[in-house]
Motif scaffolding. Structure first.
Motif, PDB file in Angstrom:
ATOM      1  N   LEU A 157       0.753  83.393  59.309  1.00  0.00           N
ATOM      2  CA  LEU A 157       0.727  82.975  57.901  1.00  0.00           C
ATOM      3  C   LEU A 157      -0.520  82.150  57.602  1.00  0.00           C
ATOM      4  O   LEU A 157      -1.121  82.277  56.521  1.00  0.00           O
ATOM      5  CB  LEU A 157       1.988  82.173  57.578  1.00  0.00           C
ATOM      6  N   ILE A 158      -0.921  81.288  58.560  1.00  0.00           N
ATOM      7  CA  ILE A 158      -2.132  80.486  58.357  1.00  0.00           C
ATOM      8  C   ILE A 158      -3.354  81.386  58.258  1.00  0.00           C
ATOM      9  O   ILE A 158      -4.234  81.198  57.399  1.00  0.00           O
ATOM     10  CB  ILE A 158      -2.297  79.459  59.507  1.00  0.00           C
ATOM     11  N   VAL A 159      -3.416  82.378  59.149  1.00  0.00           N
ATOM     12  CA  VAL A 159      -4.537  83.317  59.107  1.00  0.00           C
ATOM     13  C   VAL A 159      -4.564  84.050  57.761  1.00  0.00           C
ATOM     14  O   VAL A 159      -5.622  84.205  57.124  1.00  0.00           O
ATOM     15  CB  VAL A 159      -4.448  84.319  60.279  1.00  0.00           C
ATOM     16  N   CYS A 160      -3.387  84.508  57.316  1.00  0.00           N
ATOM     17  CA  CYS A 160      -3.305  85.192  56.029  1.00  0.00           C
ATOM     18  C   CYS A 160      -3.751  84.267  54.900  1.00  0.00           C
ATOM     19  O   CYS A 160      -4.461  84.686  53.963  1.00  0.00           O
ATOM     20  CB  CYS A 160      -1.888  85.691  55.770  1.00  0.00           C
ATOM     21  N   TYR A 161      -3.336  83.012  54.980  1.00  0.00           N
ATOM     22  CA  TYR A 161      -3.716  82.047  53.950  1.00  0.00           C
ATOM     23  C   TYR A 161      -5.231  81.838  53.934  1.00  0.00           C
ATOM     24  O   TYR A 161      -5.853  81.778  52.860  1.00  0.00           O
ATOM     25  CB  TYR A 161      -2.999  80.730  54.205  1.00  0.00           C
ATOM     26  N   VAL A 162      -5.829  81.725  55.124  1.00  0.00           N
ATOM     27  CA  VAL A 162      -7.281  81.532  55.202  1.00  0.00           C
ATOM     28  C   VAL A 162      -8.009  82.726  54.601  1.00  0.00           C
ATOM     29  O   VAL A 162      -8.974  82.579  53.833  1.00  0.00           O
ATOM     30  CB  VAL A 162      -7.711  81.297  56.664  1.00  0.00           C
ATOM     31  N   VAL A 163      -7.555  83.923  54.958  1.00  0.00           N
ATOM     32  CA  VAL A 163      -8.187  85.126  54.418  1.00  0.00           C
ATOM     33  C   VAL A 163      -8.050  85.157  52.901  1.00  0.00           C
ATOM     34  O   VAL A 163      -9.011  85.456  52.168  1.00  0.00           O
ATOM     35  CB  VAL A 163      -7.561  86.391  55.050  1.00  0.00           C
ATOM     36  N   PRO A 170     -13.049  72.949  55.662  1.00  0.00           N
ATOM     37  CA  PRO A 170     -12.165  74.125  55.745  1.00  0.00           C
ATOM     38  C   PRO A 170     -11.847  74.558  57.173  1.00  0.00           C
ATOM     39  O   PRO A 170     -10.700  74.889  57.490  1.00  0.00           O
ATOM     40  CB  PRO A 170     -12.957  75.196  54.996  1.00  0.00           C
ATOM     41  N   ILE A 171     -12.864  74.568  58.053  1.00  0.00           N
ATOM     42  CA  ILE A 171     -12.612  74.984  59.444  1.00  0.00           C
ATOM     43  C   ILE A 171     -11.753  73.943  60.155  1.00  0.00           C
ATOM     44  O   ILE A 171     -10.815  74.271  60.890  1.00  0.00           O
ATOM     45  CB  ILE A 171     -13.947  75.202  60.180  1.00  0.00           C
ATOM     46  N   SER A 172     -12.063  72.654  59.939  1.00  0.00           N
ATOM     47  CA  SER A 172     -11.297  71.585  60.595  1.00  0.00           C
ATOM     48  C   SER A 172      -9.832  71.624  60.174  1.00  0.00           C
ATOM     49  O   SER A 172      -8.930  71.420  60.995  1.00  0.00           O
ATOM     50  CB  SER A 172     -11.896  70.217  60.242  1.00  0.00           C
ATOM     51  N   ARG A 173      -9.607  71.906  58.889  1.00  0.00           N
ATOM     52  CA  ARG A 173      -8.231  71.938  58.401  1.00  0.00           C
ATOM     53  C   ARG A 173      -7.411  72.991  59.132  1.00  0.00           C
ATOM     54  O   ARG A 173      -6.274  72.744  59.543  1.00  0.00           O
ATOM     55  CB  ARG A 173      -8.224  72.199  56.898  1.00  0.00           C
ATOM     56  N   VAL A 174      -7.983  74.160  59.299  1.00  0.00           N
ATOM     57  CA  VAL A 174      -7.266  75.237  59.988  1.00  0.00           C
ATOM     58  C   VAL A 174      -7.026  74.874  61.451  1.00  0.00           C
ATOM     59  O   VAL A 174      -5.920  75.051  61.994  1.00  0.00           O
ATOM     60  CB  VAL A 174      -8.042  76.567  59.869  1.00  0.00           C
ATOM     61  N   LEU A 175      -8.066  74.343  62.098  1.00  0.00           N
ATOM     62  CA  LEU A 175      -7.917  73.969  63.510  1.00  0.00           C
ATOM     63  C   LEU A 175      -6.853  72.890  63.689  1.00  0.00           C
ATOM     64  O   LEU A 175      -6.059  72.944  64.626  1.00  0.00           O
ATOM     65  CB  LEU A 175      -9.265  73.483  64.059  1.00  0.00           C
TER      66      LEU A 175
END
Length: 1362
Positions: A303-309, A865-870
């Motif tokens: 879901l996180i990956v989908c959200y990022v995309v 943005p990258i830090s948030r996902v990590l």
């Protein structure tokens, strides 16, 4: 010379031939005897325990037995009786009387199993009375004995007996499992000499019976066991005796019932197989929890990956469309924003705004008043605190672990209360476990036992040294003020066989020297002994080997002829004398054990201080002995008082560590609160006194809490003294930093007074402080619902302390800050208030060091943005990993952790687990309401012949068959079984005086008068199943319980059972009794807890069965009890208890957050989610760091919830009230502004103090305070300052439209006023220029929907509404 030598040779040859002729003159013929009639005492046997009467050699025909002779034969050897006038035998009345006396001793332990007793008697009856006696034996030794009338007769003192192996093996099988209820061991162990029960065989069993050196056999009998094929080698006419041996599950010809399952495996019913152990939750071949955790994490990750995309796609589209769209700025470069309509404001937004305005206004007014009258406020606070704190003088400090961790209404405490009310408490143990690791092994070639391997510690010099130490301890004497006389061991020792007036030798001391009755002469004794034609010297080693295999023997089989019994009259079982051996190979033991057992007195008893003083002197002697360089032992030791002593010692020694910890925290607060704008103003701008005031506020809140609860009678504990100040300091320091830093960052407005400034700042931050403090206080008050006394009292003390801390911060600390601000405004130095500084105060607000760093570097980096996902991926992975680990956390608290790291008790526990070979004893206790006197009641309890197959003792015995599941090692000793055996007329135990002044009363077995005690208490039952009537049961039970066991009657109940049966003084009803069994060796709290659970399960099963007995009360119960159960009961339910407590504590964090944020459910949920993650991650790290889950860690987890509120709630509220346009910007603002204060106030306040705790000696503090609090602080800081901002940037609530609308309306009014003012000004100027003519149009266009760029951000006045 040659002639003399030849003559001597012929003489020896003729003598030998004559001797052989004499010994072999009897023929092996049917119907003939080899000996007959009693010939007197065996001159070759000395020190026999019974008169060694031997028969006269007499080759004659078997005698026809009639009359009294036949009746006696029928009584002693019923298998030889074939009817009066038709029975021949080779034994006289005198022989039968001697045989009866000898068999009585054996029957005392074998009568439980009639077929075994019958087979055993059959063997000796055959060799003594068989009409074909000459065929089944061969005389090997004779001796001349002078008769009373002066005639010399040849007596038989040794013979060979030819026994069929089928008969001997069957007889042995019928007896090998017969138990001795008093010890739980096997009767065969006492009848097999040096081999004990484990190594006993039919040959060894009979060899012992025929060994005259054992003190019981009157002559030597060499039993030759042969198969039918081997019988061909017998002398002419000789045959094997091949009588029919009864199986133990058969009835006897005389009507005796089959043996019980306890004594006969063949009699056991088909016990259903135990259900398999529950398998762990698995999915495929993997742990089920792990699979679920990975699956859920994978779904969330997807879901996180989908959200990022999706976000990236949306951002690209918006970028493209923004280029094509119209400009969003006007000609003056002001952003055009849509207006907020009142319709856009939700009820939640309105409620939030109203709540914040109300709280802000309330605290602003309050703060202004407090700051205006600081001295009055401080005085009132001082009076209130003193009023509460004065109760401390009546505080009760609970140190007893039982009272701390076990609730008074808990099952274990109720069972303990019942036990202590009816039985004497467990005796006090004082013990040494000694080893000699550098001593080499040696081999000893024993005449009787063959080549034996002796460990280095089983040596004469070390045993002698141990005996000297033992005697030195036994000789302890001191003056006792309590008893007003000189006191010694005999005044306080446990003396089971002489409890009323013990001497020093009556005291129960268990050690290896007791096998020698603590006599150095016995230890040095030696004797020559001949065995099978070989003569060798026997010494202490032979005696030791024999005694460890036959501890109940009154005489060994060596030429030494010494007893194995201790000097106090009881046996010393090998597991109490030596340790560290395998497979009962006692000579290879690696340790010696010395145990002194003392009576356990109540703390109110005058002898309690006496016994503690004796133990203190015991420890002094042992410690001095350990320091002696000449000591040959390495050893560990303990006294009953050692646990409490060591806990008190470490508490006292670790107090400075806690003081240093608090000092470090105070120093940090004092330094960190200062605003250092100029070196010249350091003493002016420092906040040393404010920091001190904050610490005093924390101390006063803790004192007030302790005093209040002392007033109302709620006891305290050392845990409270150590944890509550730390907790309140963490909470209080955070609030202090938030308040002081906000005051320093906020500039005083023009014309604003000092107290108004303080009040306005307090109005800004106090709602956040209220949110956290109220959440924590309610959390702890609800935590008081716990059933554990320590957790309950901690929660109560912590709840009130946190509440008092908030109240004092809102009053006393505000007043202190007001005084400090007055000093600072006057440029006066701290401490030296009269000294002023000329350097003026900076006109810029002091942002400190953290705020700029967080605003410029940390927040942008974190919310990239990258830090948030990590961050989301890492923290969610950590959470699910910890969920998996939480299912594997160990539950319990090993007792050695309660000791300081340098305690001698740690060595003792290590030695105990390594060398001790038996577990703790446990009692199965019966309550009132069961009829022991009825036949049905007896059968439901006992385990001997005629008893129910699933009786109380039988079920315990079944449990010992599965020690790995039941944790039961040795079956229960049963006073009912031994009482029945004691009553049996087959033994000499229970007789009645028939002559003398005591006629009609009980006559003990050691009364030797021939006709004095001619009557048995009970007659022989026709079926062999003896059951007393109600009257007989009640009449003889007191005699049984007071009868001292001895050789004549080993079944006496004194010592073993006199304290095991409690009767009503008026009715005689048994109101309590106990049956003692033994657990397997238990080495950690998990095993202790498992043993408790299984024992209760077994007791419940027994209870339900016994309630079915006629006349049993419905509330009758059987329960297990041992001293450790009250400590470990908590672990049976602590997981559920812990989940309940933590859940109850989490609830108010959600509810209070929602309410104080104006029913903001999303903020409340995210707040709760983060705290849950901190708690779960803490438990997961506990698994990795070896921190067990127990009551101490539960207290810390409850504390973790409270500290997590500090890390989370401030930031959540700051985000919820921010009006930045995007969630990311609001998260940045909250992280920078409030995160810096939380980091400085919570994390950096706790960490220095926690690190200091690493140097504490107490392992409990090192593990459960240093490690666990370090984990809690680091995880709280990571989640509060890293994960939560990112989570809010994704899922946080939207901007409060009510605030935006209020700002919009305020701006509109300002613009309207500005436009009007500008218009008036222009009109005036034009009027001057045009002589009063008014222009028809304004000088520039105005748009009402345009918000000037400068007005996009709220100014400091607008922030007030937050």
């Amino acid at each position: 010379m040659h002639f003399q030598r030849k003559s001597w040779t012929w003489s020896v040859l003729l003598f030998t031939l004559a001797a052989c002729t004499v010994l072999s003159s009897a023929q092996h013929e049917p119907g003939y005897c080899s000996f007959y009639e009693d010939c007197g005492l065996n001159p070759a046997v000395e020190g026999s325990l019974i008169p060694p009467r031997v028969p006269c050699k007499d080759y004659r025909k078997a005698v026809n037995v009639t009359g009294d002779h036949y009746e006696l034969l029928k009584s002693v050897c019923p298998m030889m009786a074939h009817g009066e006038g038709e029975t021949q035998a080779c034994c006289s009345i005198r022989q039968l009387t001697a045989l009866q006396s000898s068999l009585t001793l054996s029957k005392a332990v074998l009568i439980r199993c009639p077929s075994c007793a019958e087979n055993f008697a059959h063997i000796h009856c055959a060799t003594t009375c068989s009409p074909n006696q000459s065929q089944i034996l061969k005389i090997t030794k004779t001796a001349n004995i002078t008769q009373p009338i002066g005639i010399v007769k040849e007596a038989v003192v040794g013979y060979d007996a030819y026994i069929s192996m089928n008969f001997s093996d069957a007889s042995f099988r019928s007896c090998k499992n017969v138990r001795i209820p008093a010890t739980g061991g096997f009767a065969i162990a006492t009848m097999c000499g040096r081999y004990g029960a484990t190594l006993c065989t039919p040959q060894r069993w009979l060899d012992f019976q025929g060994d005259s050196s054992n003190g019981l056999a009157p002559l030597d009998i060499n039993f030759k066991l042969m198969t039918d094929d081997q019988a061909a080698g017998l002398p002419a006419g000789a045959v094997l005796f091949a009588g029919r041996a009864l199986n133990c599950n058969e009835t006897t010809p005389t009507g005796g019932e089959a043996c019980s399952c306890q004594d006969c495996e063949q009699s056991c019913p088909a016990v259903p197989e135990l259900p398999p152990l529950p398998k762990p939750f698995m999915i495929g071949r993997l742990d089920g929890v792990l699979v679920i955790s990975i699956t859920v994490f994978s779904c969330i990750f997807f879901l996180i990956v989908c959200y990022v995309v999706l976000e990236c796609t949306t951002h690209i589209r918006q970028s493209k469309s923004s280029k094509k769209s119209k400009k969003t700025k006007d000609q003056n470069e002001n952003e055009i924003k849509p207006k907020i309509s009142p319709k856009d404001v939700t009820c939640s937004d309105k409620a939030s705004l109203v709540t914040q305005e109300f709280l802000g206004s309330l605290f602003q007014t309050w703060g202004t008043i407090m700051a205006r009258y600081p001295l009055t406020v401080l005085l009132v606070c001082l009076v209130v605190v003193l009023a509460f704190a004065v109760g401390i003088k009546d505080i009760e400090l609970t140190t007893d672990p039982v009272q701390l961790w076990s609730a008074p209404e808990s099952r274990a405490m109720q069972e303990k209360a019942f036990h202590d009310a009816h039985f004497d408490p467990f005796y006090r143990t004082n013990q040494l476990i000694l080893i000699a690791p550098d001593r080499p092994n040696h081999y000893y070639d024993s005449l009787l036992f063959g080549k034996q391997n002796f460990s280095g510690i089983i040596s004469k010099d070390l045993i002698t040294e141990l005996l000297e130490l033992q005697q030195k301890i036994q000789a302890i004497e001191f003056w006792s003020d309590e008893l007003n006389r000189t006191t010694s061991l005999k005044d306080i020792c446990y003396a089971p066989l002489n409890p009323n007036n013990p001497s020093l030798t009556d005291c129960a001391v268990n050690s290896l020297p007791q096998y020698f009755q603590n006599s150095i002469d016995n230890l040095n004794a030696k004797a020559n002994m001949t065995e099978l034609g070989v003569t060798k010297e026997v010494d202490w080693r032979d005696h030791f080997i024999y005694c460890v295999n036959s501890p109940l023997s009154f005489k060994d089989i060596t030429a030494l002829g010494m007893s194995c019994m201790a000097d106090y009259g009881g046996p010393v079982f090998p597991f109490l004398a030596v340790g560290g051996y395998d497979n009962e190979e006692y000579t290879t033991a690696e340790a010696l054990i010395l145990t002194f057992s003392l009576n356990n007195y109540a703390r109110t008893d005058v002898k309690f201080k006496v016994v503690e003083e004796w133990e203190r002197r015991f420890l002094k002697i042992v410690q001095d002995y350990q320091k002696n360089p000449n000591t040959n032992f390495t050893f560990a030791y303990m006294a009953e008082r050692s646990l409490e002593d060591e806990i008190n010692r470490t508490t006292a020694e670790d107090i400075p560590i806690f003081m240093i910890s608090y000092a470090v925290i105070f120093l940090y607060i004092a330094v960190a609160l200062g605003e250092y704008s100029s070196c010249k103003r350091i003493l002016v701008d420092s906040k040393f006194l404010v920091g001190l005031g904050g610490i005093l506020v924390v101390g006063c809140s803790v004192m007030a809490s302790m005093g209040f609860y002392a007033w109302i009678g709620v006891s305290s504990s050392l845990v409270i003294l150590q944890v509550v100040p730390f907790l309140v300091l963490a909470v209080g320091a955070d609030n202090i930093f938030i308040f002081v830093l906000e005051y320093q960052r906020d500039m005083r407005r023009p014309g604003e007074k000092r107290e108004e400034h303080i009040g306005r700042v307090l109005g800004n931050v106090a709602p956040s402080m209220l949110l956290c403090s109220l959440s924590e206080s309610v959390c702890f008050f609800l935590g008081a619902l716990s059933t554990m006394p320590a957790v309950k009292s901690f929660a109560l003390y912590a709840a009130l302390a946190v509440l008092m801390d908030f109240i004092l911060q809102m009053t006393a600390f505000v007043a202190l800050l007001s005084l400090d601000a007055r000093r600072q405004d006057g440029n006066r130095c701290e401490i030296a208030c009269c000294v002023t500084v000329d350097t003026p105060r900076s006109s810029k607000p002091n942002q400190g060091v953290l705020l700029p760093l967080m605003k410029k570097y940390y927040a942008p980096l974190l919310l990239h943005p990258i830090s948030r996902v990590l961050v989301m991926v890492v923290f969610l992975a950590m959470f699910f990993a910890c969920v998996f680990l939480s299912f594997h956390v160990k539950v319990g608290l090993n007792q050695e952790l309660a000791m300081p790291s340098d305690s001698y008790m740690l060595d003792y526990f290590a030695y105990l687990y390594k060398y001790f070979e038996v577990g703790v004893p446990t009692y199965f206790i019966t309550t009132k309401g069961f009829n022991f006197t009825s036949e049905e009641g007896i059968n439901a309890v006992c385990s001997s012949v005629g008893c129910d197959q699933f009786s109380l003792t039988q079920k315990i015995r079944y449990a010992t068959e599965y020690p790995e599941r039941s944790y039961m090692a040795i079956p229960a000793s049963s006073w009912v079984d031994d009482y029945i055996d004691w009553l049996n007329p087959g033994s000499k135990c229970c007789r009645i005086y028939t002559l003398g002044p005591n006629k009609g009363e009980f006559c003990p077995a050691n009364e030797t008068g021939l006709f004095t005690c001619a009557k048995k208490c009970m007659s022989t039952p026709p079926n062999g199943v003896l059951r007393p009537s109600v009257q007989e049961f009640n009449r003889f039970l007191p005699d049984f319980l007071s009868n001292r066991p001895d050789l004549q009657c080993p079944k006496g109940g004194l010592g073993a059972y006199d304290k095991a049966v409690v009767r009503d003084n008026e009715t005689g009803e048994i109101i309590a009794s106990r049956f003692m069994a033994y657990h397997t060796p238990l080495v950690n709290s998990q095993e202790y807890t498992g043993a408790l659970g299984k024992a209760r399960e077994l007791a419940r099963n027994i209870t339900l069965a016994m309630r079915n007995v006629t006349g049993t009360s419905e509330d009758f119960e059987v329960f297990p009890y041992t001293v450790t159960y009250v400590y470990y009961e908590q672990y049976l339910t602590i997981v559920n208890e812990g989940l309940f407590n933590i859940a109850v504590c989490l609830l108010p964090t959600f509810v209070v957050c929602c309410i104080l944020l104006g029913m903001d459910l999303r903020s409340g949920f995210l707040n709760l989610l983060t705290i849950v993650m901190i708690t779960v991650d803490t438990v997961g790290v506990m698994t990795l760091w070896g921190i067990d889950f127990n009551a101490v860690s539960l207290i810390n987890l409850v504390t973790a919830v409270g500290i997590s509120v500090e890390f989370v709630s401030h930031l959540t509220r700051s985000f919820a009230l921010s009006i930045c346009p995007t969630k990311v910007e609001r998260a940045k603002e909250a992280t920078a502004n409030m995160g810096s204060a939380v980091f400085a106030g919570v994390a950096m306040t706790n960490l220095p103090g926690i690190v200091v705790l690493a140097f504490a000696k107490a392992q409990l503090i090192q593990i459960f305070f240093f490690r666990l609090n370090l984990v809690i602080t680091l995880l709280g800081m990571a989640h509060g300052l890293i994960f939560l901002p990112v989570l809010l940037s994704f899922l946080g609530p939207g901007v409060n439209n009510a605030i935006l609308l209020q700002i919009q309306e305020k701006k509109a009014k300002e613009m309207e006023l500005n436009i009007k003012a500008t218009y008036d000004n222009i009109t005036y100027e034009n009027h001057e220029k045009t002589n009063g003519e008014i222009p028809t149009e304004p000088s520039y266009p105005v748009k009402a929907d345009v918000i000037p760029k400068a007005a996009q951000e709220p100014n400091e006045y607008e922030v007030d509404i937050l």
